[in-house]
Design a protein around this motif. Structure first.
Motif, mmCIF file in Angstrom:
data_model
loop_
_atom_site.group_PDB
_atom_site.id
_atom_site.type_symbol
_atom_site.label_atom_id
_atom_site.label_comp_id
_atom_site.label_asym_id
_atom_site.label_seq_id
_atom_site.Cartn_x
_atom_site.Cartn_y
_atom_site.Cartn_z
ATOM 1 N N ARG A 122 -7.413 5.619 -14.311
ATOM 2 C CA ARG A 122 -7.404 4.161 -14.386
ATOM 3 C C ARG A 122 -6.828 3.689 -15.710
ATOM 4 O O ARG A 122 -5.986 2.783 -15.755
ATOM 5 C CB ARG A 122 -8.825 3.609 -14.219
ATOM 6 C CG ARG A 122 -8.873 2.084 -14.220
ATOM 7 C CD ARG A 122 -10.302 1.548 -14.305
ATOM 8 N NE ARG A 122 -10.356 0.122 -14.080
ATOM 9 C CZ ARG A 122 -10.006 -0.787 -14.975
ATOM 10 N NH1 ARG A 122 -9.582 -0.412 -16.190
ATOM 11 N NH2 ARG A 122 -10.066 -2.082 -14.687
ATOM 12 N N VAL A 126 -3.378 1.449 -15.908
ATOM 13 C CA VAL A 126 -3.436 0.065 -16.386
ATOM 14 C C VAL A 126 -2.623 -0.102 -17.665
ATOM 15 O O VAL A 126 -1.974 -1.129 -17.880
ATOM 16 C CB VAL A 126 -4.897 -0.376 -16.587
ATOM 17 C CG1 VAL A 126 -4.972 -1.716 -17.296
ATOM 18 C CG2 VAL A 126 -5.612 -0.440 -15.239
ATOM 19 N N HIS A 129 0.874 -0.347 -16.458
ATOM 20 C CA HIS A 129 1.098 -1.556 -15.657
ATOM 21 C C HIS A 129 0.008 -2.576 -16.016
ATOM 22 O O HIS A 129 -0.976 -2.727 -15.273
ATOM 23 C CB HIS A 129 1.047 -1.228 -14.163
ATOM 24 C CG HIS A 129 2.061 -0.225 -13.731
ATOM 25 N ND1 HIS A 129 3.374 -0.555 -13.446
ATOM 26 C CD2 HIS A 129 1.967 1.118 -13.558
ATOM 27 C CE1 HIS A 129 4.036 0.526 -13.103
ATOM 28 N NE2 HIS A 129 3.217 1.555 -13.180
ATOM 29 N N SER A 132 -1.800 -4.891 -13.560
ATOM 30 C CA SER A 132 -2.660 -4.315 -12.528
ATOM 31 C C SER A 132 -4.139 -4.462 -12.869
ATOM 32 O O SER A 132 -4.996 -4.314 -11.985
ATOM 33 C CB SER A 132 -2.327 -2.840 -12.310
ATOM 34 O OG SER A 132 -2.718 -2.052 -13.437
ATOM 35 N N LYS A 133 -4.437 -4.772 -14.118
ATOM 36 C CA LYS A 133 -5.835 -4.957 -14.515
ATOM 37 C C LYS A 133 -6.472 -6.108 -13.747
ATOM 38 O O LYS A 133 -7.692 -6.157 -13.568
ATOM 39 C CB LYS A 133 -5.923 -5.214 -16.021
ATOM 40 C CG LYS A 133 -7.321 -5.184 -16.591
ATOM 41 C CD LYS A 133 -7.304 -5.300 -18.108
ATOM 42 C CE LYS A 133 -8.710 -5.204 -18.691
ATOM 43 N NZ LYS A 133 -8.689 -5.299 -20.173
ATOM 44 N N ALA A 136 -7.157 -4.150 -10.218
ATOM 45 C CA ALA A 136 -7.480 -2.722 -10.152
ATOM 46 C C ALA A 136 -8.892 -2.444 -9.664
ATOM 47 O O ALA A 136 -9.149 -1.405 -9.042
ATOM 48 C CB ALA A 136 -7.271 -2.084 -11.521
#
Length: 263
Positions: A122, A126, A129, A132-133, A136
């Motif tokens: 994770r 993150v 990207h 994406s948080k 996610a």
């Protein structure tokens, strides 16, 4: 020369057979690992469980410390449903660029996809990207890893090679301390040494940033500036944090010297 073309003696020849990476007349392993680390999106091919029809979709990609491709997938997506029924898959990493698309290097990695709850997956995804948080941790999303079985590299005209799984991924034996200290080192470099990160990126051929560090591994660093990436290799592999600190100081010193000479 393409399939069916003739050579200078007028003889026809068939399709070229890719060489094992270790026998290729170029650094096939280095190029393949560079594509793995530097490309943030690719084509994911899965199999429809109903009739086995190949299904290809676009996904965002990060890598684990050893180079294992990581994805953040929604269970509502067709490709995720396919993977849960049949984990066999492949990912295409394509560098792209101006001119003929087939003149640029690309790598296909085949293997099996499994879901992972490893916190490092994770964190690294993150970091690679940041947007994406926002999603996610939605309940329908999960992190997945493609365990490589093999790789097929096309480095451009007349450059092809096949790779084993151990040639795609790094052996982390003896680097346990580096892996354990990665998150702290990344945070420290971004908070206190942004100038050095910019030097590393530019010295490796990238445009000015601002650059942020997203990951460290025994071979190099992964940097990000908006939607641009830079893969920076160390002069030599490192296996523990003390050696990493020394290498980073040396690299920054040499980069500053090169910068001063260019002025």
């Amino acid at each position: 020369m393409a399939e069916g073309e003739t050579n200078t003696g007028g003889e026809r020849r068939g399709p070229a057979v890719p060489l094992p990476a270790a026998e290729a007349p170029f650094d096939a392993i280095g190029l393949a690992r560079h594509l793995l680390r530097s490309i943030r999106s690719g084509a994911l091919a899965t199999l429809d469980p109903e009739d086995g029809t190949p299904f290809v979709s676009l996904v965002t990609i990060a890598t684990d410390v050893d180079g294992t491709p990581l994805m953040l997938l929604s269970r509502l997506s067709a490709h995720t449903r396919n993977l849960l029924a049949d984990p066999r898959a492949s990912l295409l990493f394509s560098a792209g660029g101006k001119g003929d698309p087939l003149a640029h290097p690309r790598l296909t990695v085949t293997g099996r996809v499994t879901q992972t709850a490893e916190p490092r997956a994770r964190a690294r995804f993150v970091a690679r990207h940041p947007k994406s948080k926002l999603y996610a941790d939605f309940p329908d999303f999960g992190f997945f890893a493609l365990e490589p079985g093999a790789g097929h590299l096309n480095g451009g005209f007349a450059k092809a090679a096949v790779l084993r799984a151990d040639e795609l991924r790094l052996d982390l034996a003896g680097a346990e301390g580096l892996v354990a200290g990665e998150a702290g080192a990344v945070e420290h470099m971004n908070a206190d040494h942004a100038d050095a990160l910019a030097l590393y990126a530019v010295a490796s051929g990238a445009e000015p940033g601002p650059w942020r560090l997203t990951g460290l591994d025994p071979e190099g660093m992964d940097l990000l500036a908006a939607d641009r990436t830079s893969r920076v290799l160390y002069p030599e592999p490192v296996r523990e944090m003390g050696a990493l600190r020394k290498v980073l100081v040396t690299m920054a010193t040499e980069a500053r010297r090169g910068e001063a000479k260019a002025e």
